[in-house]
Each structure stands twice: as C-alpha cells, then as structure tokens.
Design an enzyme around this catalytic site. Sequence first.
Site, PDB file in Angstrom:
ATOM      1  N   HIS A   1      18.200 -14.819 -26.359  1.00 55.14           N
ATOM      2  CA  HIS A   1      16.813 -14.722 -26.819  1.00 55.14           C
ATOM      3  C   HIS A   1      16.753 -13.860 -28.062  1.00 55.14           C
ATOM      4  O   HIS A   1      17.266 -12.745 -28.084  1.00 55.14           O
ATOM      5  CB  HIS A   1      15.914 -14.151 -25.717  1.00 55.14           C
ATOM      6  CG  HIS A   1      15.541 -15.184 -24.692  1.00 55.14           C
ATOM      7  ND1 HIS A   1      14.284 -15.722 -24.608  1.00 55.14           N
ATOM      8  CD2 HIS A   1      16.278 -15.796 -23.751  1.00 55.14           C
ATOM      9  CE1 HIS A   1      14.259 -16.641 -23.639  1.00 55.14           C
ATOM     10  NE2 HIS A   1      15.467 -16.692 -23.098  1.00 55.14           N
TER      11      HIS A   1
ATOM     12  N   TYR B   1       5.095 -10.849 -22.810  1.00 52.50           N
ATOM     13  CA  TYR B   1       4.612  -9.617 -22.171  1.00 52.50           C
ATOM     14  C   TYR B   1       3.129  -9.530 -22.505  1.00 52.50           C
ATOM     15  O   TYR B   1       2.775  -9.332 -23.678  1.00 52.50           O
ATOM     16  CB  TYR B   1       5.343  -8.394 -22.721  1.00 52.50           C
ATOM     17  CG  TYR B   1       6.787  -8.253 -22.279  1.00 52.50           C
ATOM     18  CD1 TYR B   1       7.801  -8.962 -22.901  1.00 52.50           C
ATOM     19  CD2 TYR B   1       7.132  -7.390 -21.238  1.00 52.50           C
ATOM     20  CE1 TYR B   1       9.130  -8.816 -22.505  1.00 52.50           C
ATOM     21  CE2 TYR B   1       8.456  -7.232 -20.835  1.00 52.50           C
ATOM     22  CZ  TYR B   1       9.447  -7.950 -21.473  1.00 52.50           C
ATOM     23  OH  TYR B   1      10.759  -7.796 -21.077  1.00 52.50           O
TER      24      TYR B   1
ATOM     25  N   PRO C   1      10.304  -1.589 -14.226  1.00 52.67           N
ATOM     26  CA  PRO C   1      10.995  -2.785 -14.712  1.00 52.67           C
ATOM     27  C   PRO C   1      10.621  -3.250 -16.112  1.00 52.67           C
ATOM     28  O   PRO C   1      11.386  -3.998 -16.719  1.00 52.67           O
ATOM     29  CB  PRO C   1      10.617  -3.854 -13.680  1.00 52.67           C
ATOM     30  CG  PRO C   1       9.321  -3.393 -13.109  1.00 52.67           C
ATOM     31  CD  PRO C   1       9.369  -1.902 -13.122  1.00 52.67           C
TER      32      PRO C   1
ATOM     33  N   TYR D   1      14.525  -2.249 -27.135  1.00 51.14           N
ATOM     34  CA  TYR D   1      14.620  -3.385 -26.217  1.00 51.14           C
ATOM     35  C   TYR D   1      16.021  -3.985 -26.229  1.00 51.14           C
ATOM     36  O   TYR D   1      16.578  -4.312 -25.178  1.00 51.14           O
ATOM     37  CB  TYR D   1      13.592  -4.448 -26.611  1.00 51.14           C
ATOM     38  CG  TYR D   1      13.372  -5.541 -25.579  1.00 51.14           C
ATOM     39  CD1 TYR D   1      12.301  -5.485 -24.697  1.00 51.14           C
ATOM     40  CD2 TYR D   1      14.230  -6.643 -25.497  1.00 51.14           C
ATOM     41  CE1 TYR D   1      12.085  -6.487 -23.757  1.00 51.14           C
ATOM     42  CE2 TYR D   1      14.030  -7.641 -24.558  1.00 51.14           C
ATOM     43  CZ  TYR D   1      12.955  -7.561 -23.695  1.00 51.14           C
ATOM     44  OH  TYR D   1      12.755  -8.556 -22.763  1.00 51.14           O
TER      45      TYR D   1
ATOM     46  N   LYS E   1      15.468  -2.381 -18.338  1.00 61.32           N
ATOM     47  CA  LYS E   1      16.553  -1.464 -18.688  1.00 61.32           C
ATOM     48  C   LYS E   1      17.483  -1.114 -17.509  1.00 61.32           C
ATOM     49  O   LYS E   1      18.586  -0.586 -17.727  1.00 61.32           O
ATOM     50  CB  LYS E   1      15.975  -0.159 -19.257  1.00 61.32           C
ATOM     51  CG  LYS E   1      15.557  -0.279 -20.706  1.00 61.32           C
ATOM     52  CD  LYS E   1      16.746  -0.185 -21.649  1.00 61.32           C
ATOM     53  CE  LYS E   1      16.431  -0.588 -23.068  1.00 61.32           C
ATOM     54  NZ  LYS E   1      16.790  -1.953 -23.423  1.00 61.32           N
TER      55      LYS E   1
HETATM   56  C1  DHB Z   1      12.689 -10.004 -16.397  1.00 59.99           C
HETATM   57  C2  DHB Z   1      12.336  -8.803 -15.829  1.00 59.99           C
HETATM   58  C3  DHB Z   1      11.915  -7.761 -16.606  1.00 59.99           C
HETATM   59  O1  DHB Z   1      11.575  -6.578 -16.057  1.00 59.99           O
HETATM   60  C4  DHB Z   1      11.809  -7.897 -17.979  1.00 59.99           C
HETATM   61  O2  DHB Z   1      11.364  -6.862 -18.730  1.00 59.99           O
HETATM   62  C5  DHB Z   1      12.170  -9.092 -18.558  1.00 59.99           C
HETATM   63  C6  DHB Z   1      12.606 -10.146 -17.763  1.00 59.99           C
HETATM   64  C7  DHB Z   1      13.145 -11.132 -15.563  1.00 59.99           C
HETATM   65  O3  DHB Z   1      13.247 -10.967 -14.344  1.00 59.99           O
HETATM   66  O4  DHB Z   1      13.389 -12.220 -16.094  1.00 59.99           O
END
Ligand code: DHB
Length: 389
Positions: free
Chosen positions: A72, A199, A291, A383, A295
Amino acid sequence: IKTQVGIVGGGPAGLMLSHLLAKTGVENLVVESRDHETIRNTHRAGILEAGSVKMLTDSGVNGRVLTHGDEHTGIDLRFNGESHPLDFTDLVDATVTLYAQNEVFVDLAAARKRDAGDVRYSSEVTAVFDLETETPKFHFTDADGNGFEVHCDILVGADGSRSFCRRAVPGTQDFKIEYPFAWFGILTEAPKSSPELIYANSPHGFALISQRSETVQRMYFQCDPNEDVDSWSDDRIWNELQRRVDGSDGFTLKTGNIFDKTVLKFRSFVREPLSHGRMFLIGDAGHTVPPTGAKGLNLAFADVKVLFEAIDSFYSTQNSALLNGYSDLALKRVWKAQNFSYWMTSMLHTPVNADPFMAKRALGELDTVTSSRYGQQYLAESYTGWPHS
Ligand code: DHB
C-alpha cells in the site's frame, strides 16, 4: 531441560526471536499456552512496516509475505465527509504491506517446524525464578499434564499483554491510560470498497475500512467497550459503518456476508524497565498500543531486532553490555510509537459525550495535517515506520 534462551510465548514476537537465534546457532525453546489453531484464528491488525517485511524475508521465513502481501502506497484520511489521500511514496519514499498478523504467525510457525525448532504449544508456564542469577529458570506444564523445569542463560517474556513474566516481577513503573471506547471488528465476504485503507473521523465516531483480499474485507468502527456483538445484525453493522463514511461524494461501502464479529478493547501501556536481571520483555508483554495506526506487531518486531542483536553479541563476545542496554534502546522506539498511536487515536475518535470543543479541535488537527505537506509527511513517516536502530 537445559537451553540457552528460554522464550515464554509463541506469538509472532517469540517465534521471530526463536527463528533468528536458531539461524545463528543459539539453542532456544519456546513455550506457548495456546494451541496453534487458536493463535491462527486470532485476528489482529494487518499492516507491516517495510522493516518488518524485511525481517521476514531477509531471515528466510519464506516469501509468502511478498506473494500474498499487498503493498500500500498510502491511506485516505476522511473527515467532514471528504477524502484526503496521503501518498507515502511521494511524501517519504516508503510503503507498507497489508498482510494479516495471523498469517505472519502461520509463516513463522511453519518456519520453526521446517527448521526443527522446539516450540511447545498448549503448555502453561507456572513459575519464573532465579532471574537475578546467571541461570534463570521456569516451570511449565505441557498438554499432557507433564511438568518441566527449564534452565537457561537468558529468559524472554514474549507472552502478550497479560504477560505472566511481567507480572512475576516488580517494575520501576507501569505507565497506562484507558480509552472510553473500543473497536467493533468485522470480517466480511465482499469486494474492496476502496483501493487504499480509509481512516474516518465522523460525528458518529471513528471507522476504519481495511482489507484482507479481493474477496474478504476487514472493517472496524468505534464502539462502547461493553458492546454486545450479538445485538448487532449485519444490517445494523452496515448502516453504522456507512453513516461514518457518508459524504457529499456519495462514497458507498460494498457490503457482503459478515462472518466474524469481535469487540477489541485496548489501552496504552508501558512497563519500565523492559528487563529484570536476565529476563527481557518483548512485544505486548512489555507495552501495548491502541490499534489505530497498527504499530503493535511492528513494535514487537523492532524489540526482537534489538534483543536479538544483544543476545548475539552476548554469545559471540561474552559481553553483556548490549543486553544491559536493551531496555533503554527498545524504549526509545516504544515511546515514539506510543505517541503516534495515541495521537492517531485521539485525532480520529470522538468520545461519546465529548465536549463539542474537543470534536471541533480534532477536525482542526486533521485539517492541519492534511493541508500541509509537512503535516502529511509527519504522519507518513510515523505510519511507515522509523528506521530500525
Ligand atoms: C488494520 C488494523 C489497524 O489497526 C490499522 O491501523 C490498519 C489496518 C487491519 O486489521 O487491517
């Protein structure tokens, strides 16, 4: 049982360390309380920094992350009903790879098996002791109820956020904060809704539109930590997700059958220091992040890299300077990731009953980040992951 390095916990962190040590000829044993199937079916995040991918490929785990992982080159930040794409390649010349954490586990477990590594699943550690001596020890009971005592030179706690190893010793300090929300995560049989991950900040709360493959998608929406998944029908879930990404561009999620629903509670946590005598904590055993920004696994792999180099140096030079420096060095990256994960979480989520000022402030922050190349670069650099030390 005598071994050089005893590893408590056979998730991605423990197995990665075991794999790297075995490759340099350091004997090790991994003891994991869950069985292989349970870990394989534990759905976690899916974003790997380039440094994490490199650890898997350079060490010969196998190439599945390259063939099945999806590169990505950016993300989409959505707020006020509008999309704001960030192009990581253009901003910081880096990309990430979408490859589910449970697949990382499957690959590592297969590599340990292929290389005849000693990994005991369904085996419960019941005591860790003599950590301040040169021969730390632990007791475990295997799936058949047989008890063992393990003597090692170095003991590693890789046993996750509820770590037995961590709780067995006093740290100098535990740092933690709780959040007034959780994530409702789903897996659905549907086509991709968008090429990149979305997001979204919305008046109804956060949503994340992620992916697993052409035909399976992963999505999350902010919910109450005590939400009951059974009170959510597929229709209700799709309505909730859709209203969080609604906008004047008419963006519409592609829906499908939902086959997995889980509420994921989270917090920010750091134990200091990450070592006690000859015991070292890696991954979630030592620290957990919320989450948002994915990270967790990347941070665990960064710990593994630092600890692996310290153990390698210990055996090749008989010098424990790097081992003694493990905690300080690992914690530098841990706190950067804590800051990033907290920042992304607070910018994108709106707590229920939040002061309207705070919700507006977050939108101001999103606008600051997306309207400036410097702002975008700040997010993109964090990121995609800082260089490994
Ligand atoms: C996923 C989970 C995340 O916390 C994130 O920031 C991006 C992707 C995932 O499970 O695909």
